[in-house]
Design a protein around this motif. Structure first.
Motif, PDB file in Angstrom:
ATOM      1  N   LYS A 122      12.960 -25.349  39.526  1.00 19.68           N
ATOM      2  CA  LYS A 122      12.694 -24.045  38.924  1.00 19.68           C
ATOM      3  C   LYS A 122      12.297 -24.215  37.457  1.00 19.68           C
ATOM      4  N   TYR A 123      11.325 -23.419  37.006  1.00 18.98           N
ATOM      5  CA  TYR A 123      10.918 -23.498  35.605  1.00 18.98           C
ATOM      6  C   TYR A 123      11.815 -22.620  34.738  1.00 18.98           C
ATOM      7  N   VAL A 124      11.828 -22.922  33.440  1.00 27.09           N
ATOM      8  CA  VAL A 124      12.487 -22.084  32.441  1.00 27.09           C
ATOM      9  C   VAL A 124      11.486 -21.807  31.326  1.00 27.09           C
ATOM     10  N   LEU A 125      11.241 -20.535  31.057  1.00 25.92           N
ATOM     11  CA  LEU A 125      10.547 -20.119  29.843  1.00 25.92           C
ATOM     12  C   LEU A 125      11.633 -19.804  28.824  1.00 25.92           C
ATOM     13  N   LEU A 126      11.770 -20.644  27.813  1.00 26.29           N
ATOM     14  CA  LEU A 126      12.805 -20.463  26.798  1.00 26.29           C
ATOM     15  C   LEU A 126      12.271 -19.514  25.732  1.00 26.29           C
ATOM     16  N   ASP A 127      12.872 -18.339  25.650  1.00 23.33           N
ATOM     17  CA  ASP A 127      12.446 -17.331  24.675  1.00 23.33           C
ATOM     18  C   ASP A 127      13.447 -17.305  23.526  1.00 23.33           C
ATOM     19  N   LEU A 128      13.093 -17.971  22.430  1.00 26.61           N
ATOM     20  CA  LEU A 128      13.951 -17.989  21.240  1.00 26.61           C
ATOM     21  C   LEU A 128      13.759 -16.675  20.499  1.00 26.61           C
ATOM     22  N   LYS A 129      14.821 -15.892  20.401  1.00 22.03           N
ATOM     23  CA  LYS A 129      14.652 -14.544  19.862  1.00 22.03           C
ATOM     24  C   LYS A 129      15.795 -14.165  18.931  1.00 22.03           C
ATOM     25  N   GLY A 130      15.545 -13.116  18.152  1.00 28.68           N
ATOM     26  CA  GLY A 130      16.570 -12.536  17.302  1.00 28.68           C
ATOM     27  C   GLY A 130      16.798 -13.307  16.013  1.00 28.68           C
ATOM     28  N   GLN A 166      12.993 -20.301  11.272  1.00 27.21           N
ATOM     29  CA  GLN A 166      12.850 -20.145  12.719  1.00 27.21           C
ATOM     30  C   GLN A 166      12.057 -21.311  13.313  1.00 27.21           C
ATOM     31  N   ALA A 167      11.016 -21.734  12.608  1.00 25.06           N
ATOM     32  CA  ALA A 167      10.179 -22.831  13.101  1.00 25.06           C
ATOM     33  C   ALA A 167      10.947 -24.147  13.149  1.00 25.06           C
ATOM     34  N   ARG A 168      11.949 -24.314  12.269  1.00 22.97           N
ATOM     35  CA  ARG A 168      12.800 -25.502  12.332  1.00 22.97           C
ATOM     36  C   ARG A 168      13.655 -25.480  13.604  1.00 22.97           C
ATOM     37  N   ALA A 169      14.184 -24.313  13.948  1.00 24.25           N
ATOM     38  CA  ALA A 169      14.960 -24.193  15.184  1.00 24.25           C
ATOM     39  C   ALA A 169      14.079 -24.475  16.401  1.00 24.25           C
ATOM     40  N   ALA A 170      12.831 -23.995  16.359  1.00 24.21           N
ATOM     41  CA  ALA A 170      11.906 -24.256  17.461  1.00 24.21           C
ATOM     42  C   ALA A 170      11.643 -25.752  17.609  1.00 24.21           C
ATOM     43  N   PHE A 171      11.499 -26.450  16.480  1.00 24.12           N
ATOM     44  CA  PHE A 171      11.318 -27.904  16.522  1.00 24.12           C
ATOM     45  C   PHE A 171      12.511 -28.572  17.199  1.00 24.12           C
ATOM     46  N   GLN A 172      13.717 -28.187  16.820  1.00 23.81           N
ATOM     47  CA  GLN A 172      14.908 -28.821  17.384  1.00 23.81           C
ATOM     48  C   GLN A 172      14.988 -28.613  18.895  1.00 23.81           C
ATOM     49  N   LEU A 173      14.689 -27.407  19.361  1.00 16.25           N
ATOM     50  CA  LEU A 173      14.717 -27.138  20.801  1.00 16.25           C
ATOM     51  C   LEU A 173      13.641 -27.929  21.532  1.00 16.25           C
ATOM     52  N   VAL A 257       7.034 -26.309  17.174  1.00 16.87           N
ATOM     53  CA  VAL A 257       7.163 -26.825  18.537  1.00 16.87           C
ATOM     54  C   VAL A 257       6.283 -28.048  18.767  1.00 16.87           C
ATOM     55  N   LYS A 258       5.005 -27.944  18.461  1.00 21.71           N
ATOM     56  CA  LYS A 258       4.055 -29.015  18.767  1.00 21.71           C
ATOM     57  C   LYS A 258       4.322 -30.268  17.936  1.00 21.71           C
ATOM     58  N   THR A 259       4.957 -30.095  16.782  1.00 23.30           N
ATOM     59  CA  THR A 259       5.324 -31.246  15.973  1.00 23.30           C
ATOM     60  C   THR A 259       6.323 -32.125  16.713  1.00 23.30           C
ATOM     61  N   ALA A 260       7.186 -31.481  17.507  1.00 16.10           N
ATOM     62  CA  ALA A 260       8.175 -32.211  18.296  1.00 16.10           C
ATOM     63  C   ALA A 260       7.616 -32.668  19.631  1.00 16.10           C
ATOM     64  N   ASP A 261       6.869 -31.795  20.299  1.00 20.89           N
ATOM     65  CA  ASP A 261       6.351 -32.102  21.629  1.00 20.89           C
ATOM     66  C   ASP A 261       4.961 -31.496  21.787  1.00 20.89           C
ATOM     67  N   PRO A 262       3.921 -32.294  21.598  1.00 18.22           N
ATOM     68  CA  PRO A 262       2.553 -31.763  21.714  1.00 18.22           C
ATOM     69  C   PRO A 262       2.232 -31.199  23.093  1.00 18.22           C
ATOM     70  N   ASN A 263       3.022 -31.576  24.106  1.00 15.67           N
ATOM     71  CA  ASN A 263       2.745 -31.124  25.468  1.00 15.67           C
ATOM     72  C   ASN A 263       3.392 -29.786  25.812  1.00 15.67           C
ATOM     73  N   MET A 264       4.315 -29.321  24.988  1.00 12.47           N
ATOM     74  CA  MET A 264       4.993 -28.067  25.303  1.00 12.47           C
ATOM     75  C   MET A 264       4.028 -26.897  25.152  1.00 12.47           C
ATOM     76  N   ILE A 265       4.114 -25.947  26.078  1.00 14.24           N
ATOM     77  CA  ILE A 265       3.256 -24.767  26.073  1.00 14.24           C
ATOM     78  C   ILE A 265       3.940 -23.668  25.264  1.00 14.24           C
ATOM     79  N   VAL A 266       3.254 -23.180  24.235  1.00 21.40           N
ATOM     80  CA  VAL A 266       3.795 -22.112  23.391  1.00 21.40           C
ATOM     81  C   VAL A 266       3.233 -20.775  23.864  1.00 21.40           C
ATOM     82  N   VAL A 267       4.139 -19.872  24.199  1.00 22.11           N
ATOM     83  CA  VAL A 267       3.790 -18.551  24.720  1.00 22.11           C
ATOM     84  C   VAL A 267       4.025 -17.520  23.622  1.00 22.11           C
ATOM     85  N   MET A 268       3.030 -16.708  23.325  1.00 26.05           N
ATOM     86  CA  MET A 268       3.254 -15.653  22.338  1.00 26.05           C
ATOM     87  C   MET A 268       4.292 -14.674  22.872  1.00 26.05           C
ATOM     88  N   GLY A 269       5.051 -14.045  21.976  1.00 23.69           N
ATOM     89  CA  GLY A 269       6.048 -13.072  22.394  1.00 23.69           C
ATOM     90  C   GLY A 269       5.402 -11.913  23.127  1.00 23.69           C
TER      91      GLY A 269
END
Length: 530
Positions: A122-130, A166-173, A257-269
């Motif tokens: 199963k896939y997970v779309l991780l939505d970092l929010k708030g 927020q972008a630092r948290a996205a990098f860590q994830l 995100v891409k700095t950590a993983d260039p292959n990860m797909i970034v979805v706009m909110g």
């Protein structure tokens, strides 16, 4: 959660040649329906349209947040994936202090949840929010809301650097859960503090390969929350540019995100107001502020267009819905087509997702599924949800994720509070039954063509095998007899959805010279030639 309904639009309809026999209420295809052009197949299998929104507490018991509750997980596996609403606070409770397994805000074990989802296919779309509490502390008292724009108070919201936290948290994830094992280990942050005896210690990890998709917040166009929460398209593009790749790497190491993983797909909110104009302005911002790639394409700060829309009669009432509406009768398809056509104009075409849609079963909400004849609202909800998935496959969107797994309050008058797919004990409602059964029957099949409009007759194809899906696109309990041409097939299997079961009911029937006469209703029925 307030929604807006996009203005009514007009589109030219595609025509299929049919002969109607009104005296016997039948329709017969006279075009060569058994000829399927493989080049017209959808890129996505039907299972791509069967996701659901969920939270971490849906996986665990109330008593032990660190352990998967197997009965709950079994129900979640009815769907092909989840959009996980992950509050930023849960993984960064204190600024710079990241915890995941367990989280120090709620004790959930995200490593375990995401691993179990991957193991189940199963896939997970991780939505970092708030916004976390420590960021909101920069706001004056009385102006602190977790849905505020994710930047410290007073910063210029049109500048990517304002969103660096927020972008630092996205990098860590992305570094932890993405696919890149070669991330600079010196950039990984994990708080090793042990809070009590036997409390597991968080350790830095990289490249676990558990998450492919990450979304930047949720409904950033939220006008109903006021100026502290609402972003313009240009402000959100600046936000996304930091989130995506640290604004092309200019914000330093460990950002984006891409700095950590260039292959990860970034979805706009997902947009609350389903209007492509917002995305057009974002694209223009990218062209102006990020420039062009060497291949001549715009250097976008997102990989997927994402919007939310709920099928109701609001488009007929100046944006003020009074009840849900069957998806084919609403403006759902027209708006999807508008987004699809716009997406084709951007860099040769980019994916379009719908990550919130669905229907309530509460008797008083403006998003309620209707009682139709002897069908309860629960059964109509199941019909309309499945027909929504079929509509998005038919219109060529890439993914559909329903709102949501569980109810907020089935007795509430507020829209979206009773749109769940499960009961309080995590047993499946008819909506979840239908999702599971359809995925098992034809989840790997791809949409090929629509042969008829009333009843709707869709063709799905997998390795030369066909599945026909027939539905009356109405909400009055209408039925119609239909002669389906199955070519040389002497027999066919008719599959019907069954409440309370994991598999559809089915029966084998004979054709008459390749024609199968079938009674079609507002609940989809499935036919496979033998």
């Amino acid at each position: 959660m307030k929604k807006c309904h996009f203005r009514k639009l007009s589109f030219a309809a595609a025509f299929v040649t049919v002969t109607l026999f009104s005296n016997c209420n039948k329709a017969v295809i006279t075009s060569p329906e058994n000829t399927v052009d493989n080049s017209l197949l959808s890129d996505e299998p039907f299972k791509a349209y069967l996701g659901v929104n969920a939270f971490e507490w849906n996986f665990t018991s109330d008593a032990n947040h660190g352990q998967i509750e197997e009965s709950r997980f079994q129900t979640i596996k009815s769907f092909t994936g989840i959009r996980h609403y992950l509050d930023w606070q849960r993984i960064e409770n204190k600024e710079g202090s990241f915890t995941y397994s367990p989280s120090h805000w709620g004790d959930w074990d995200y490593d375990q949840i995401y691993q179990r989802m991957k193991d189940a296919g199963k896939y997970v779309l991780l939505d970092l929010k708030g916004c976390p509490d420590w960021l909101l502390a920069s706001y004056p008292i009385g102006k602190r809301d977790a849905e505020n724009v994710p930047a410290p108070y007073g910063l210029d919201r049109a500048v990517p650097a304002s969103y660096i936290k927020q972008a630092r948290a996205a990098f860590q994830l992305a570094a932890r859960y993405g696919s890149n094992k070669d991330v600079d280990k010196g950039l990984l942050l994990a708080d090793p503090t042990v809070r009590w005896r036997d409390d597991p210690q968080n350790m830095p990890k990289a490249g676990l390969g558990l998450i492919t998709y990450m979304e930047c917040d949720n409904e950033r166009d939220k006008w109903w929350k006021g100026p502290l929460a609402q972003q313009s398209a240009e402000e959100y593009a600046a936000n996304l540019s930091a989130f995506y790749d640290g604004h092309k790497g200019t914000l330093g190491k460990g950002i984006g995100v891409k700095t950590a993983d260039p292959n990860m797909i970034v979805v706009m909110g997902g947009l609350a107001d389903p209007n492509p104009e917002f995305v057009r302005k974002m694209v223009q911002w990218c062209k102006t502020n990020r420039g062009m790639k060497a291949n001549g394409q715009i250097d976008l700060c997102f990989d997927v267009i994402n919007y939310h829309q709920y099928s109701n009669d609001g488009f007929q009432n100046y944006g003020n819905p009074t009840a849900g509406m069957a998806p084919e009768l609403s403006d759902l398809g027209k708006v999807a087509t508008l987004f699809k056509e716009f997406a084709k104009s951007v860099n040769g075409g980019i994916p379009v997702w719908v990550t919130e849609t669905g229907f309530d079963v509460g008797e008083h909400t403006s998003q309620r599924a209707l009682k139709i004849g002897d069908k309860s609202a629960l059964v109509t909800q199941a019909d309309w949800n499945l027909r929504t998935a079929l509509l998005y496959a038919r219109t060529g969107l890439t993914k559909c994720i329903f709102y949501m797994l569980e109810n907020v309050d089935v007795n509430s008058w507020t829209q979206y509070t009773s749109s769940g797919f499960i009961n309080p004990d995590y047993s499946k409602r008819p909506s979840a039954d239908y999702i599971l059964q359809t995925n098992r029957l034809m989840g790997d099949y791809h949409f090929s063509s629509t042969l008829n409009k009333d009843p709707l007759v869709d063709v799905y194809l997998l390795d030369g095998k066909k599945t026909y899906v027939l539905t009356i696109p109405d909400q009055v309990g209408r039925t119609k007899s239909y002669d389906l041409d199955l070519g040389q097939s002497k027999e066919a299997i008719i599959y019907t959805l069954a409440i309370g079961k994991d598999e559809m009911d089915h029966k084998t029937v004979s054709t008459k010279n390749g024609l199968l006469q079938i009674q079609v209703t507002e609940t989809p029925v499935f036919v496979q030639p033998k």
